[in-house]
Design an enzyme around this catalytic site. Sequence first.
Site, PDB file in Angstrom:
ATOM      1  N   ARG A  47       0.850  -1.204   0.000  1.00 47.92           N
ATOM      2  CA  ARG A  47       0.000   0.000   0.000  1.00 47.92           C
ATOM      3  C   ARG A  47       0.875   1.240   0.000  1.00 47.92           C
ATOM      4  NH1 ARG A  47      -4.770   0.697   4.261  1.00 47.92           N
ATOM      5  NH2 ARG A  47      -3.036   1.290   5.568  1.00 47.92           N
TER       6      ARG A  47
ATOM      7  N   THR B 206      -1.328   7.525  -0.676  1.00 43.75           N
ATOM      8  CA  THR B 206      -2.638   7.332  -1.335  1.00 43.75           C
ATOM      9  C   THR B 206      -3.405   6.138  -0.752  1.00 43.75           C
ATOM     10  OG1 THR B 206      -1.762   5.806  -2.989  1.00 43.75           O
ATOM     11  CG2 THR B 206      -1.650   8.159  -3.511  1.00 43.75           C
TER      12      THR B 206
ATOM     13  N   ASP C 230       4.603  -5.720   9.515  1.00 40.39           N
ATOM     14  CA  ASP C 230       5.673  -5.297  10.428  1.00 40.39           C
ATOM     15  C   ASP C 230       5.685  -6.143  11.692  1.00 40.39           C
ATOM     16  OD1 ASP C 230       6.696  -3.372   8.778  1.00 40.39           O
ATOM     17  OD2 ASP C 230       5.675  -1.695   9.749  1.00 40.39           O
TER      18      ASP C 230
HETATM   19  C1  PRP Z   1      -1.309  -4.611   4.536  1.00 46.75           C
HETATM   20  C2  PRP Z   1      -2.139  -5.870   4.707  1.00 46.75           C
HETATM   21  C3  PRP Z   1      -2.982  -5.876   3.464  1.00 46.75           C
HETATM   22  C4  PRP Z   1      -3.226  -4.410   3.228  1.00 46.75           C
HETATM   23  C5  PRP Z   1      -4.616  -4.085   3.669  1.00 46.75           C
HETATM   24  O1  PRP Z   1      -0.251  -4.827   3.685  1.00 46.75           O
HETATM   25  O2  PRP Z   1      -1.380  -7.032   4.884  1.00 46.75           O
HETATM   26  O3  PRP Z   1      -2.336  -6.467   2.352  1.00 46.75           O
HETATM   27  O4  PRP Z   1      -2.260  -3.697   4.016  1.00 46.75           O
HETATM   28  O5  PRP Z   1      -4.923  -2.763   3.405  1.00 46.75           O
HETATM   29  P1  PRP Z   1      -6.022  -2.346   2.336  1.00 46.75           P
HETATM   30  O6  PRP Z   1      -7.227  -3.187   2.592  1.00 46.75           O
HETATM   31  O7  PRP Z   1      -6.256  -0.882   2.629  1.00 46.75           O
HETATM   32  O8  PRP Z   1      -5.453  -2.541   0.953  1.00 46.75           O
HETATM   33  P2  PRP Z   1       0.846  -3.698   3.356  1.00 46.75           P
HETATM   34  O9  PRP Z   1       0.460  -2.961   2.114  1.00 46.75           O
HETATM   35  O10 PRP Z   1       1.111  -2.880   4.573  1.00 46.75           O
HETATM   36  O11 PRP Z   1       2.106  -4.537   2.929  1.00 46.75           O
HETATM   37  P3  PRP Z   1       3.025  -5.511   3.815  1.00 46.75           P
HETATM   38  O12 PRP Z   1       2.205  -6.734   4.140  1.00 46.75           O
HETATM   39  O13 PRP Z   1       4.140  -5.822   2.907  1.00 46.75           O
HETATM   40  O14 PRP Z   1       3.443  -4.774   5.056  1.00 46.75           O
HETATM   41  N1  URA Z   2      -2.674  -2.881   6.902  1.00 44.85           N
HETATM   42  C1  URA Z   2      -2.325  -3.299   8.144  1.00 44.85           C
HETATM   43  O1  URA Z   2      -1.401  -4.091   8.300  1.00 44.85           O
HETATM   44  N2  URA Z   2      -3.026  -2.833   9.189  1.00 44.85           N
HETATM   45  C2  URA Z   2      -4.054  -1.976   9.066  1.00 44.85           C
HETATM   46  O2  URA Z   2      -4.661  -1.591  10.075  1.00 44.85           O
HETATM   47  C3  URA Z   2      -4.386  -1.539   7.765  1.00 44.85           C
HETATM   48  C4  URA Z   2      -3.690  -2.016   6.718  1.00 44.85           C
END
Ligand code: PRP
Ligand code: URA
Length: 216
Positions: free
Chosen positions: A110, A114, A209
Amino acid sequence: MSTEENNGNIVLLNHPLLQHKITLLRRVETGTNEFRHLVKEIAVMEGYEALRHLPTELVKIQTPIEETEQPMISGKKLCFVPILRAGLGMVDGLLELVPSAKVGHIGLYRDEVTHKPHEYYCKLPFNISEREIYVLDPMLATGGSAIDAITLLKNKGAKNIHFLCIIAAPEGVKAFSKVHPDVKLFIGCLDRCLNSKAYICPGLGDAGDRIFGTIK
Ligand code: PRP
Ligand code: URA
């Protein structure tokens, strides 16, 4: 006793053991090791519910007492697809239930400003159109990542798709079911709302994380 509240294609899982473990997961003092362990345990419980429709067939076996015909899971080609990174934490739990399943990977992150997802990786098993697919991601926040992952799978021919998350925000569930009403969505806990940074409240913070210990 019912173990789930089923509203069409949205299944809100409500088993007390699952709720208990999600509460432990949320706590700020839960460290990386325990967090990973809990995500795996929760994935087993959610998978157990999500896979309850699997067909069985009678097979002949021999017990120490006699020959008998008993049920075994019949020929479903299952595929688990974690969304990187955080979805990786759920894979081992699902594989504990179905060790023979194939595993595909979709990489999305993400954008911090944005909050829109960006694809950076996709590797799927062959014949994806013939497989029953379970997309895994602990968090459904805006719903953008789940929506894009499933659109990508559908563009590659996938038809029979399910989505398993641990915590969802109402905003994400609404967006998801508008775009993919045909996909069955399993939710461990439905939280209150998103904050201004599109994090789920009360949520658990950043799932990736916390699983991989990359908290600043
Ligand atoms: C987090 C989570 C989802 C996403 C959810 O991933 O694991 O994939 O955010 O958010 P959304 O419904 O608003 O799209 P992130 O993009 O932080 O990536 P990561 O798992 O690599 O930390
Ligand atoms: N992704 C996460 O890991 N946590 C949140 O709360 C939203 C998006």
